[in-house]
Design a protein around this motif. Structure first.
Motif, short mmCIF file in Angstrom:
data_model
loop_
_atom_site.label_atom_id
_atom_site.label_comp_id
_atom_site.label_asym_id
_atom_site.label_seq_id
_atom_site.Cartn_x
_atom_site.Cartn_y
_atom_site.Cartn_z
N THR A 161 3.16 -16.64 5.06
CA THR A 161 2.80 -18.00 5.46
C THR A 161 2.95 -18.18 6.96
OG1 THR A 161 3.52 -18.83 3.32
CG2 THR A 161 3.28 -20.44 5.09
N SER A 162 4.07 -17.74 7.51
CA SER A 162 4.31 -17.92 8.94
C SER A 162 3.33 -17.11 9.77
CB SER A 162 5.75 -17.54 9.28
OG SER A 162 6.02 -16.19 8.97
N MET A 163 2.99 -15.90 9.32
CA MET A 163 2.02 -15.10 10.05
C MET A 163 0.63 -15.73 9.99
SD MET A 163 2.98 -11.12 9.36
CE MET A 163 1.58 -10.64 10.33
N THR A 164 0.30 -16.32 8.86
CA THR A 164 -0.99 -16.99 8.72
C THR A 164 -1.08 -18.19 9.66
OG1 THR A 164 -1.14 -16.31 6.39
CG2 THR A 164 -2.55 -18.14 7.10
N LEU A 165 -0.01 -18.98 9.72
CA LEU A 165 0.00 -20.15 10.60
C LEU A 165 -0.02 -19.73 12.06
CD1 LEU A 165 2.56 -22.40 8.69
CD2 LEU A 165 0.08 -22.67 8.78
N ILE A 173 -9.31 -7.37 15.89
CA ILE A 173 -8.00 -7.32 16.55
C ILE A 173 -6.92 -6.91 15.56
CG2 ILE A 173 -6.16 -8.76 17.53
CD1 ILE A 173 -8.22 -10.21 19.13
N ILE A 174 -6.93 -7.54 14.38
CA ILE A 174 -5.89 -7.25 13.38
C ILE A 174 -6.02 -5.80 12.88
CG2 ILE A 174 -5.00 -7.88 11.12
CD1 ILE A 174 -4.41 -9.86 13.41
N ILE A 175 -7.27 -5.37 12.61
CA ILE A 175 -7.47 -4.00 12.14
C ILE A 175 -6.99 -2.99 13.17
CG2 ILE A 175 -9.26 -2.29 11.60
CD1 ILE A 175 -10.81 -4.50 10.18
N ARG A 218 -6.52 -4.93 2.81
CA ARG A 218 -6.81 -6.14 2.03
C ARG A 218 -5.75 -7.21 2.27
NH1 ARG A 218 -8.53 -2.56 -2.12
NH2 ARG A 218 -6.45 -2.63 -3.05
N GLU A 219 -4.47 -6.78 2.34
CA GLU A 219 -3.39 -7.75 2.57
C GLU A 219 -3.55 -8.43 3.93
OE1 GLU A 219 0.40 -5.93 2.06
OE2 GLU A 219 -0.12 -5.03 0.12
N TYR A 220 -3.81 -7.63 4.98
CA TYR A 220 -3.93 -8.21 6.31
C TYR A 220 -5.23 -9.00 6.48
CZ TYR A 220 0.17 -5.61 7.80
OH TYR A 220 1.45 -5.14 7.93
N LEU A 221 -6.31 -8.52 5.88
CA LEU A 221 -7.58 -9.24 5.97
C LEU A 221 -7.50 -10.58 5.25
CD1 LEU A 221 -10.22 -6.40 5.51
CD2 LEU A 221 -9.71 -7.70 7.58
N ALA A 222 -6.74 -10.65 4.17
CA ALA A 222 -6.55 -11.93 3.47
C ALA A 222 -5.87 -12.93 4.39
CB ALA A 222 -5.71 -11.70 2.21
N ILE A 223 -4.89 -12.46 5.16
CA ILE A 223 -4.20 -13.34 6.11
C ILE A 223 -5.17 -13.82 7.18
CG2 ILE A 223 -2.44 -13.38 7.93
CD1 ILE A 223 -0.76 -11.54 6.18
N VAL A 224 -6.00 -12.90 7.70
CA VAL A 224 -6.97 -13.27 8.74
C VAL A 224 -7.97 -14.30 8.23
CG1 VAL A 224 -8.82 -12.39 10.21
CG2 VAL A 224 -6.74 -11.05 9.90
#
Length: 801
Positions: free
Chosen positions: A415-419, A777-779, A728-734
């Motif tokens: 949650t905090s990373m998403t925000l 950037i995230i990838i 998939r986990e990081y792309l969901a956050i993005v």
């Protein structure tokens, strides 16, 4: 000793995880300093004139033109009298009257034209000023008395005491005695005036005209002192109902502005308006929140990396309270170091901030607010982290897993990373839209050729000598007078323009320009129909203010008038004169041409309908425009300044106002350029903080989950499957962060764009570009750790476990 031991451990852990510690400290320091600046700037700008004893009860009355929606600063003097007489909420009123500035002389010495304010006897009861010498009570009682400020007195009389009692003369009175010398107004005051004098002009006019005509004389600024218990919204409704009931002025709706709000209520020409300052403060807060999320994530990540240490402590009997204390001490140490770094940044940047944003911020006030904001930040971070610390110490499962795992234990971190990423996306999208709008403004066709065009303001005495010599300069290709026309945020307009067929309830604002006959050539504006006005259209004695019998209108005026072919039609305007009976003088002219529309104000304004006539004061005009070849503006400005210096006389200003149109347009877009720089800087900060934070967390996350990865590989999962799982986990956050941030950025920027009459549109491809950019950037940030973790030999991992 125990505390000293805990502090040593805390420092060792900061050094052990130095990269994450540096990211946390630097990020929090930047967040603290940005929000401190924003908050102080906002408080300073909204405290103008708030130091007066009755400031909380003083309001300025102003009008809103019901048809055009424009603010009307000056109101009828009779309104003040009516409000005081008929409304018990009004304790007292004071008025600032029309400016009738003139040249002052002391003996044979000419004084520079001061900024003079005509006031009534109640003014200093509303706005008391420290008196250096002279009368302290009832400062001005007769028309032969004036009060000066310290700076004006010192400039011409060396000391305030020497100025006291001196007799001056101006354009209206032969003998005026200085009865008081006042302290200069503070910098955060609107009352920046050199000379104060009682009014006689408006009073004399009001006494000789009918009450009906008095309501049409809008020439007075009115301040009210209200009872402390007054409900402002109810009072506004009450006075508007009163005006409507008595049919005093149908075109106006009255509003009240608190004294501290006056500066930005009428601050259209301010470089940085209140909307910009609010934006700066809000963005500073968003950056601080982004830093909070990153700070908390990195702190928790370091704690999860120390699970073996905590297990060992727990095994040898460490008390859970002591473990919590150790973690809180480390949090406090990080905040304290961030505060020290923020203090250093404050010392380095405070002067530059004040210069760039044209404000005054006191170092001691900034430091005290930085302490308060840091304290509140520490409390907030403690409130967020303490429950997580307790859960970490008390729950064995937290000591096993960590990082961004698909379990409920990583919910807070996700949650905090998403925000945090959402705030980053908000700044990126806002910066993108802002840059397109500013590029749009810079490249928009203004209807005239701006390169090589120079604007001059004739504030010197020898206007004729200066303007004649400038017109002969070889470097200039053209030179023309322009009355009082200059390109600003808020152009001067009037809605008293009449023509045949105009409906009685239609009163659009027109810009009336008095210019030279070669104005179109100097500005390079084509004539669409007919011809331009020339000096042959002037008739001596016809009208001293408007000696021209012909006029030209622009395309927008032709559209608004809706008269088919306007050539040959009659049009009349208010000639800025008022007769003794209160009626207004008018100038009637024949339309002989239509000129192409051109932008005569900043792009915050639409192109206005214009009536253009010849300026009768050819060599004594206030504003002039000169044309030179593109690229030679600096040389031309230097030559023009030399002419000003050559003709300078005693009492002339120390500087001459000569600028290229490109310089003026840059000044008018200062707040836009500063906004872009601010959002770009914050977007870069947020992006870097997010990248470094995500890199550190993902790295430790892979380390913590190496056993899980090994088991998956033993069970038959390929390296590609492992990589896809993490992606998939990081792309969901993005994607979630983009879904949250992009609509908010769109709403925010749509509101920002509303201040411009001409604006760029937000296209769908811009959203796609931001989503792709943040995804890449995230990838790129997590790619290396993910591939390395997927390629690890599971046997070695299981053996080490």
């Amino acid at each position: 000793m125990l505390l000293q031991h805990y502090i040593k451990i805390a420092f060792r852990n900061l050094l052990k995880y130095k990269v994450q510690s540096i990211i946390s400290i630097v990020g929090l320091a930047i967040g603290l300093i940005c929000f401190t600046y924003g908050w102080n700037w906002y408080r300073y700008e909204t405290s103008y004139d708030g130091f007066y004893p009755q400031a909380s009860n003083i309001y300025r009355v102003y009008g809103i033109d019901k048809q055009t929606g424009k603010k009307v600063e000056q109101l009828p003097l009779i309104l003040a009298r009516k409000l005081k007489k008929d409304f018990p909420e009004v304790k007292e009123t004071t008025q600032i009257y029309s400016k009738f500035g003139s040249t002052f002389h002391y003996g044979k010495t000419r004084l520079e034209d001061p900024d003079e304010e005509f006031i009534d006897e109640q003014y200093f009861h509303f706005f008391p000023r420290p008196v250096i010498c002279g009368k302290k009570d009832d400062i001005l009682k007769t028309l032969d008395e004036i009060a000066l400020t310290r700076s004006f007195a010192v400039k011409y009389f060396k000391t305030p005491e020497e100025a006291l009692g001196k007799t001056l003369r101006n354009g209206y009175r032969e003998h005026i005695t200085i009865v008081s010398v006042l302290e200069d107004a503070p910098k955060n005051s609107m009352m920046q005036t050199d000379v104060y004098e009682l009014d006689k002009f408006d009073h004399e006019r009001e006494n000789r005209i009918t009450e009906e005509m008095q309501w049409k004389q809008q020439s007075t600024i009115i301040y009210l002192m209200l009872e402390p218990t007054t409900n402002i919204q109810a009072f506004e409704k009450k006075i508007n109902a009163y005006i409507s009931e008595h049919d005093y002025n149908r075109s106006l709706r009255l509003k009240l502005a608190r004294l501290t709000e006056v500066r930005h209520t009428f601050g259209s020409e301010l470089t940085f308006n209140l909307s910009y300052i609010r934006t700066f403060t809000i963005t500073g807060l968003l950056l601080l929140l982004c830093v909070f999320f990153n700070f908390t994530n990195l702190l928790l990540n370091r704690i999860y990396l120390r699970n073996k240490e905590m297990k060992l402590r727990n095994a040898i009997g460490a008390d859970k309270k002591n473990m919590i204390f150790q973690l809180l001490l480390e949090l406090t140490l990080l905040v304290w170091i961030s505060f020290l770094l923020a203090c250093c940044l404050l010392e380095i940047t405070a002067g530059g901030f004040s210069r760039i944003f044209e404000t005054t911020l006191q170092q001691d006030v900034l430091l005290s607010h930085l302490c308060i904001i840091t304290g509140l930040s520490w409390l907030l971070l403690t409130g967020i982290c303490l429950p997580l610390f307790l859960r970490f110490v008390r729950t064995p499962s937290l000591l096993v897993s960590g990082g961004i795992a698909p379990t409920r234990k990583s919910t807070f971190r996700k949650t905090s990373m998403t925000l945090q990423l959402g705030i980053c996306i908000f700044f990126l999208m806002s910066t993108f839209i802002m840059s397109r709008q500013i590029s749009f403004m810079k490249h928009k066709d203004l209807g005239f050729k701006k390169d090589g065009l120079i604007q001059l303001a004739m504030t010197f005495n020898d206007r004729e000598g200066i303007s004649r010599e400038i017109s002969t300069l070889a470097i200039l290709k053209g030179f023309t007078q322009a009355g009082i026309f200059s390109i600003t945020h808020e152009p001067q307009t009037q809605n008293e323009v009449e023509w045949d067929g105009k409906s009685l309830d239609f009163a659009p604002n027109f810009q009336v320009l008095q210019v030279g006959s070669n104005f179109p050539e100097v500005f390079d504006i084509p004539i669409v129909k007919g011809r331009f006005v020339d000096e042959a259209d002037m008739i001596s004695g016809h009208n001293p203010r408007f000696p021209c019998t012909k006029a030209v209108i622009n395309e927008e005026a032709a559209r608004i008038m809706n008269v088919g072919d306007p050539i040959g039609k009659k049009i009349s305007v208010w000639d800025y004169s008022t007769y003794s009976d209160g009626t207004r003088g008018r100038a009637e002219m024949e339309i002989v041409g239509v000129i192409k529309d051109f932008q005569s104000a900043s792009l915050r304004n639409p192109i206005l309908p214009q009536v253009i006539v010849i300026d009768g004061s050819k060599w004594t005009s206030y504003a002039y425009y000169a044309r030179t070849e593109s690229g030679k503006e600096k040389a031309a400005i230097k030559a023009i300044r030399n002419v000003f210096k050559k003709h300078a006389k005693q009492g002339d200003p120390s500087t001459c106002e000569v600028q290229s149109i490109n310089q003026i347009l840059d000044q008018l877009s200062t707040s836009e350029n500063a906004s872009l720089q601010l959002f770009t800087l914050l977007a870069v900060f947020c992006t870097l903080i997010s990248i470094f934070g995500l890199y550190s967390i993902s790295s430790s996350n892979m380390e913590q989950r190496r056993k899980e990865i090994a088991v998956r590989k033993v069970m038959g999962a390929s390296a590609r499957t492992i990589v896809e799982m993490f992606f998939r986990e990081y792309l969901a956050i993005v994607l979630i962060a983009n879904l949250l941030a992009l609509p908010l950025a769109w709403l925010f920027m749509q509101n920002w764009l509303q201040q411009y009459a001409y604006r760029s549109s937000v296209q769908p491809w811009m959203y796609i570009a931001i989503i792709l950019f943040t995804t890449i950037i995230i990838i790129c940030t997590v790619l290396y750790q993910t591939i390395r973790a997927a390629r690890t030999n599971p046997a070695e991992t299981i053996k080490s476990e």
